[in-house]
Scaffold this motif. Structure first.
Motif, mmCIF file in Angstrom:
data_model
loop_
_atom_site.group_PDB
_atom_site.id
_atom_site.type_symbol
_atom_site.label_atom_id
_atom_site.label_comp_id
_atom_site.label_asym_id
_atom_site.label_seq_id
_atom_site.Cartn_x
_atom_site.Cartn_y
_atom_site.Cartn_z
ATOM 1 N N ASN A 136 0.818 -1.216 0.000
ATOM 2 C CA ASN A 136 0.000 0.000 0.000
ATOM 3 C C ASN A 136 0.853 1.269 0.000
ATOM 4 N N ARG A 137 1.897 1.291 -0.819
ATOM 5 C CA ARG A 137 2.682 2.495 -1.063
ATOM 6 C C ARG A 137 3.587 2.245 -2.263
ATOM 7 N N ARG A 138 4.071 3.302 -2.829
ATOM 8 C CA ARG A 138 4.925 3.210 -4.020
ATOM 9 C C ARG A 138 6.354 2.845 -3.606
ATOM 10 N N LEU A 139 6.876 1.753 -4.208
ATOM 11 C CA LEU A 139 8.241 1.303 -3.932
ATOM 12 C C LEU A 139 8.986 1.148 -5.257
ATOM 13 N N THR A 140 9.987 1.970 -5.469
ATOM 14 C CA THR A 140 10.811 1.798 -6.659
ATOM 15 C C THR A 140 11.816 0.671 -6.412
ATOM 16 N N SER A 141 12.469 0.216 -7.471
ATOM 17 C CA SER A 141 13.441 -0.868 -7.330
ATOM 18 C C SER A 141 14.597 -0.463 -6.415
ATOM 19 N N GLU A 142 14.930 0.824 -6.348
ATOM 20 C CA GLU A 142 16.003 1.280 -5.460
ATOM 21 C C GLU A 142 15.655 1.066 -3.997
ATOM 22 N N GLU A 143 14.357 1.039 -3.702
ATOM 23 C CA GLU A 143 13.919 0.844 -2.318
ATOM 24 C C GLU A 143 13.776 -0.636 -1.960
ATOM 25 N N LEU A 144 13.899 -1.493 -2.933
ATOM 26 C CA LEU A 144 13.799 -2.940 -2.672
ATOM 27 C C LEU A 144 15.181 -3.440 -2.270
ATOM 28 N N LYS A 145 15.574 -3.176 -1.055
ATOM 29 C CA LYS A 145 16.906 -3.507 -0.571
ATOM 30 C C LYS A 145 17.008 -4.983 -0.215
ATOM 31 N N HIS A 146 18.246 -5.502 -0.300
ATOM 32 C CA HIS A 146 18.480 -6.899 0.048
ATOM 33 C C HIS A 146 18.111 -7.170 1.505
ATOM 34 N N GLY A 147 17.340 -8.221 1.718
ATOM 35 C CA GLY A 147 16.946 -8.602 3.071
ATOM 36 C C GLY A 147 15.766 -7.846 3.621
ATOM 37 N N SER A 148 15.226 -6.905 2.848
ATOM 38 C CA SER A 148 14.069 -6.134 3.341
ATOM 39 C C SER A 148 12.783 -6.922 3.147
ATOM 40 N N SER A 149 11.764 -6.538 3.868
ATOM 41 C CA SER A 149 10.432 -7.125 3.701
ATOM 42 C C SER A 149 9.400 -6.017 3.889
ATOM 43 N N PHE A 150 8.253 -6.195 3.242
ATOM 44 C CA PHE A 150 7.213 -5.172 3.269
ATOM 45 C C PHE A 150 5.857 -5.828 3.517
ATOM 46 N N SER A 151 5.042 -5.139 4.311
ATOM 47 C CA SER A 151 3.702 -5.652 4.598
ATOM 48 C C SER A 151 2.840 -5.578 3.338
ATOM 49 N N SER A 152 2.266 -6.706 2.989
ATOM 50 C CA SER A 152 1.389 -6.721 1.821
ATOM 51 C C SER A 152 -0.015 -6.267 2.226
ATOM 52 N N MET A 153 -0.898 -6.199 1.239
ATOM 53 C CA MET A 153 -2.289 -5.810 1.502
ATOM 54 C C MET A 153 -3.158 -7.013 1.829
ATOM 55 N N TYR A 154 -2.520 -8.170 2.049
ATOM 56 C CA TYR A 154 -3.249 -9.345 2.534
ATOM 57 C C TYR A 154 -2.799 -9.615 3.965
ATOM 58 N N GLN A 155 -3.611 -9.226 4.910
ATOM 59 C CA GLN A 155 -3.390 -9.473 6.338
ATOM 60 C C GLN A 155 -1.993 -9.030 6.798
ATOM 61 N N ASP A 156 -1.450 -8.021 6.142
ATOM 62 C CA ASP A 156 -0.114 -7.511 6.487
ATOM 63 C C ASP A 156 0.986 -8.578 6.391
ATOM 64 N N SER A 157 0.707 -9.687 5.689
ATOM 65 C CA SER A 157 1.757 -10.701 5.475
ATOM 66 C C SER A 157 2.881 -10.081 4.653
ATOM 67 N N HIS A 158 4.099 -10.409 5.005
ATOM 68 C CA HIS A 158 5.246 -9.756 4.386
ATOM 69 C C HIS A 158 5.657 -10.420 3.070
ATOM 70 N N VAL A 159 6.144 -9.583 2.146
ATOM 71 C CA VAL A 159 6.859 -10.073 0.972
ATOM 72 C C VAL A 159 8.344 -9.807 1.221
ATOM 73 N N HIS A 160 9.201 -10.732 0.751
ATOM 74 C CA HIS A 160 10.614 -10.713 1.128
ATOM 75 C C HIS A 160 11.496 -10.482 -0.102
ATOM 76 N N ILE A 161 12.445 -9.574 0.041
ATOM 77 C CA ILE A 161 13.299 -9.144 -1.076
ATOM 78 C C ILE A 161 14.725 -9.669 -0.862
ATOM 79 N N HIS A 162 15.294 -10.204 -1.931
ATOM 80 C CA HIS A 162 16.695 -10.640 -1.868
ATOM 81 C C HIS A 162 17.416 -10.261 -3.155
ATOM 82 N N HIS A 163 18.672 -9.811 -2.993
ATOM 83 C CA HIS A 163 19.552 -9.499 -4.124
ATOM 84 C C HIS A 163 20.681 -10.526 -4.154
#
Length: 639
Positions: A136-163
């Motif tokens: 529920n916010r704008r995330l550019t690829s620069e903000e998708l840092k390695h090891g980060s996770s973000f709350s999704s719009m489904y029950q705040d379940s996280h999506v996980h980012i890896h580089h």
């Protein structure tokens, strides 16, 4: 694992996400892998168009909302399902969202039963699945840092980012294939698969999967369940029940009943970092918790472990790592007996002979030992067990548990047969008596295996004893006695004797030979040119190896086509070991190198040395030359 790894002809789209004047065309490139060709199609980025007569895609189009953007970035199937799930109004309306949109190919690859379950309940299952792809916010690829996770719009379940080091970025192990597709109400990132919510840790995933029942019990027995529940980012290569069942029952029971071996085995299946399938490049060594590395690679679109395509299911993501299912159990050396170490090494002949010699208990037991296992090539022809061979094999097992890194020059090692073996350290090799270590140590549960290039032949007497029992040296033995050198070859020390055979003496003119035998001083000078200071086995010889002889300037040694040469004379039989040195048989009398030959000497002559020329002996007067050299050096020392 995507087109990056797919063998054969493949097609990829290169995203030109700028207005730089890059041509729009189709080209064909040969990738540096056998049989693989890739067609790369350059196309305009969404939101840009070509202008006739101009290079690249310079015309910028107005931005549209996320719903309409899905239709032009290769995610029209996601657009269609958004319509069905009544999500269109949300993604076309006001707001600021990030949509990780599965590509059309991602939906097509989804198993039919999963897709049917989603589309049969569009108001709940499909809507929830799509909401899990949204933030529920704008995330550019620069903000998708390695090891980060973000709350999704489904029950705040996280999506996980890896580089990863190959430039791949993953979202829940799905590859980001088209990032930063801007829209009026957010941004779209196209990914190569449909992702699912991650709610369980790795222990919970193993607990609920009946195919991992044996693994679950093994983790519990080894006390590793806590690790699988803890925070972290691990990768588990999980052997299925069938994988355990392939192991011989006796071997499996031994490991399961040994806490140390079991823990090593399980830790050998766990990497210290999270590795999605998309991150794998061919032949990448990765360290395990056990300490050794696994070679994780790929063969086409299949992941491989240590060169084998044994991964049956990949990218089962948990909150603290990822699980890949494998069809074979990986047993590290540290959980193996000596016999098991030998079975998967090129020493099968030695293994059979150890067993035939009645030494099986040492190979399967818990004694701390070191086995010296000759390569199969070290044995010539068919070999059958005899009492003498039984003694030989017993002397290939040392009473100590050793590492080759701990060996030092002059060290003595005791065998089960009671002999003492000497260690020789050279620039190019590490040898035990006549045999040199040919591969890295294999360290098992209790014992270590050294792979040797030859069968060990421990010394049975002095240099003089070795010569006396060999009929090829009958004339040499007489010459040594005439020269008064018997005591020298019997006393303690370390000498290398390039011993002329009877054939070498026969090649000399009879008159010169008779004259030499009547002159003990000249005879001693010639023989001492054949004696080098220090003990040098053939495995210690490399290009331009030098020895200082007891008489003369130097001996130049080299190797060509597996033959050792000394001053251009080939050694015909090497490594006859003695307690005070080593004998190498030569069929020619060794002469001092002429200055030109001295400069050109390298790894031995390009061709076999010529036959002995009697005229050259008379002209050069070799023996007097050697004597004069010896006398000159003696006078210089006295001055």
């Amino acid at each position: 694992m995507g087109n990056y790894f797919t063998a054969g002809r493949s097609t990829a789209t290169a995203s030109l996400c700028s207005r730089l004047p890059v041509p729009v065309l189709e080209t064909r490139k040969k990738i540096q892998h056998p049989g693989r060709e890739r067609v790369i199609t350059y196309e305009c980025c969404p939101g840009y168009e070509r202008i006739p007569g101009e290079k690249g895609c310079p015309a910028a189009l107005p931005l549209v909302n996320i719903y309409n953007t899905l239709g032009v970035v290769g995610a029209s199937t996601t657009q269609m399902y958004s319509e069905r799930a009544r999500l269109r109004e949300e993604v076309a309306g006001p707001g600021s969202f990030t949509f990780f949109a599965p590509s059309n190919e991602a939906w097509a690859a989804l198993p039919a039963e999963i897709l049917d379950a989603l589309v049969s309940n569009v108001n709940i299952e499909l809507l929830n699945a799509l909401h899990y792809h949204m933030v529920n916010r704008r995330l550019t690829s620069e903000e998708l840092k390695h090891g980060s996770s973000f709350s999704s719009m489904y029950q705040d379940s996280h999506v996980h980012i890896h580089h990863y080091s190959n430039g791949i970025v993953t979202i829940n192990c799905a590859r980001l294939i088209k990032p930063d597709q801007h829209a009026t109400n957010g941004i779209v990132h196209v990914i190569d698969r449909v992702i699912t919510a991650v709610s369980n840790n790795m222990q919970s995933i193993i607990d609920i999967d009946d195919d991992l029942e044996t693994l679950r019990a093994a983790f519990a027995a080894a006390g590793l369940s806590t690790l699988l529940e803890s925070e972290g980012q691990y990768t588990i290569f999980a052997p299925t029940n069938d994988a355990f069942a392939k192991i011989p029952r006796e071997t499996l029971n031994r490991i399961l009943g040994d806490p140390i071996a079991l823990k090593d085995l399980l830790n050998y299946h766990i990497l210290k970092q999270l590795q999605c399938a998309e991150s794998i490049m061919s032949g990448t060594p990765m360290e395990t918790l056990q300490g050794n590395s696994l070679e994780v690679g790929c063969d086409g679109d299949q992941m491989t472990l240590n060169g084998k395509a044994i991964i049956t299911k990949k990218d089962q993501l948990g909150t603290n790592g990822v699980i890949h299912y494998i069809s074979e159990l990986l047993i590290p050396d540290s959980a193996k007996t000596l016999l098991e170490l030998a079975e998967d090494s090129p020493v099968s002949m030695a293994t059979r002979l150890f067993v035939d010699a009645g030494l099986s208990s040492y190979l399967t037991g818990s004694e701390t030992l070191t086995m010296l296992a000759p390569l199969n090539d070290a044995f010539k022809g068919s070999v059958t067990m005899t009492p003498d061979l039984r003694k030989v094999m017993k002397n290939h097992i040392l009473k100590q548990h050793l590492s080759s890194k701990s060996l030092y020059h002059g060290q003595e090692l005791e065998t089960l047969g009671g002999l003492k073996l000497r260690v020789f350290v050279y620039r190019n090799n590490l040898c035990i008596e006549n045999a040199c270590i040919a591969a890295h140590d294999r360290t098992g549960r209790y014992a270590t295996m050294f792979t040797m290039d030859k069968v060990l032949t421990p010394p049975v007497g002095t240099l003089m004893d070795v010569l006396k029992v060999d009929d090829r040296f009958s004339q040499l033995v007489g010459a040594i006695q005439n020269a008064g050198m018997t005591e020298l070859l019997n006393q303690e020390g370390a000498l290398t004797f390039f011993a002329p055979t009877d054939e070498a003496f026969k090649a000399m003119p009879q008159a010169d030979l008779s004259r030499l035998m009547r002159n003990p001083q000249q005879l001693s000078g010639v023989l001492k040119l054949h004696l080098g200071e220090g003990l040098l086995v053939s495995g210690g010889v490399s290009s331009h190896t030098r020895l200082t002889p007891l008489q003369g300037d130097k001996l130049e040694l080299g190797v060509r086509n597996y033959t050792v040469y000394v001053n251009k004379v080939p050694v015909v039989d090497a490594d006859l070991m003695a307690t005070n040195g080593v004998v190498h048989a030569v069929n020619s009398i060794i002469k001092p190198l002429a200055p030109k030959a001295d400069r050109e000497q390298a790894d031995g002559p390009a061709a076999a040395p010529p036959a002995v020329d009697s005229r050259r002996f008379r002209n050069d007067d070799l023996f007097e030359k050697v004597l004069r050299s010896h006398s000159s050096r003696t006078m210089n020392r006295s001055q």
